[in-house]
Design a protein around this motif. Structure first.
Motif: not given
Length: 273
Positions: A119-135, A141-152
Motif C-alpha cells: 500500500p502506498a499513497y502520496l500526500a502534500d505538506a498539508r497531508y492532503d492525499v493526492l494519489a494512491w495505489n489500489r492496495l 479510499g474511504d476518505l471524503p472526496p472533498g476532504d482527503r486530509n489525513m491529519i484532520r
C-alpha cells in the motif's frame, strides 16, 4: 571580487550556458558561438539592464535585490533548490513559497502504481492525499472526496484512538511536528493556517501536541490496525520525502513471512489478476 560574488557570478554563467533559447521561448537563431543564452537575452527575460547583468556575471556592482533575484530565477528556469542557492549566494533568505505543491509528478505516479503488493499513497505538506495505489485504497479510499486530509481525519476520531499505545502516540506526535515544520515553511498558505486553527478548536489532543512546539520531519513507526475487511495487520509506516515537491510518499511495509505480508500479497494478486 569576494568569494561570494565570484560564486554568484560563476553560478549565473553556468545556468545561462545550460539553457537553449527555445526553452525560454526565444528563436534559436544563427551564429551562436557559445552554448546557452546570451547575456542580453537573460537581461531581457529578467527585465533588467544588460549592463547591470554583465556586472553581476563579472562579480561587480551592488548586491542584487530580492526582486532582481526572483526575476533572474524565473528567467533562468531555476529549480527550487537552485533558487534558494541563488538567494543565499546573494546574502538573502529566499522568499517563502506560496503553498504546498499538489502536482503529482508522472514518475511518482508510476512508482506508486508499480507497488502491487505494498500500500502506498502520496500526500502534500498539508497531508492532503493526492494519489494512491489500489492496495492503499483499503486504507485511504474511504476518505471524503472533498476532504482527503489525513491529519484532520486522524484527530477528528481521536476518541477511538488507542493513545496508550506507544507507536500510536509517536505517530501522532511526529505528524504534528511535521505539520508544524510545514507551517513554518509556508507562512502565507491560508489552507494550512485554517487546518491548524480548526484542529486547535476541535481536538484537545492536537492542541496539546501543537503546544509542545516540536518541529521535525516524519520517522517510521509500527502500526497495528484491526481492519474491518482484512483483519488484524501489523506493518511499518514509512514516510519518504519527495524533495522537489515537498510531498510525502507513505508506504506500508510488512515484514517478509509475516501474516500481514501474506495478506498484502494475496490482495495484490486479486487486484492485478
Amino acid at each position: 571580487m569576494t568569494s561570494r560574488r565570484a560564486e554568484l557570478a560563476t553560478f549565473l554563467r553556468s545556468r545561462r550556458a545550460r539553457l537553449r533559447p527555445v526553452e525560454v521561448g526565444l528563436p534559436e537563431g544563427l551564429r551562436r558561438r557559445t552554448p546557452g543564452l546570451r547575456r542580453q537575452e537573460v537581461a531581457q527575460l529578467a527585465g533588467i539592464s544588460v549592463d547591470y547583468y554583465v556586472r553581476l556575471e563579472q562579480g561587480r556592482g551592488a548586491h542584487p535585490s530580492g526582486q532582481v533575484l526572483a526575476a533572474l530565477a524565473r528567467a533562468l528556469l531555476l529549480s527550487r533548490d537552485e533558487r534558494e542557492y541563488l538567494f543565499r549566494l546573494a546574502g538573502q533568505g529566499p522568499p517563502p513559497v506560496a503553498g504546498p505543491s499538489a502536482v503529482v509528478a508522472p514518475g511518482v505516479r508510476h512508482l506508486i502504481d508499480a507497488m502491487t503488493e505494498t500500500p502506498a499513497y502520496l500526500a502534500d505538506a498539508r497531508y492532503d492525499v493526492l494519489a494512491w495505489n489500489r492496495l492503499a485504497g483499503h486504507f485511504v479510499g474511504d476518505l471524503p472526496p472533498g476532504d482527503r486530509n489525513m491529519i484532520r481525519w486522524w484527530f477528528r476520531q481521536e476518541a477511538s484512538v488507542p493513545w496508550t499505545d506507544t507507536e500510536t502516540l509517536r505517530f501522532a506526535r511526529d505528524s504534528v511536528a511535521d505539520l508544524r515544520a510545514a507551517y513554518g515553511r509556508y507562512p502565507g498558505d491560508r489552507e494550512l493556517a485554517e487546518l491548524v486553527t480548526e484542529l486547535l478548536g476541535v481536538s484537545p489532543r492536537f492542541a496539546a501536541l501543537w503546544a509542545e512546539h516540536d518541529v521535525a520531519t516524519r520517522r517510521p513507526v509500527v502500526k497495528r490496525v484491526a481492519h474491518p475487511e482484512l483483519g488484524p495487520l501489523e506493518f511499518e509506516c514509512r514516510v519518504l520525502l519527495v524533495p522537489e515537491s515537498d510531498q510525502r510518499l507513505i508506504v506500508y511495509t510488512a515484514a517478509p513471512g509475516s501474516p500481514t505480508r501474506e495478506v498484502f500479497r494475496r490482495l495484490g494478486e486479486r487486484i492485478t489478476g
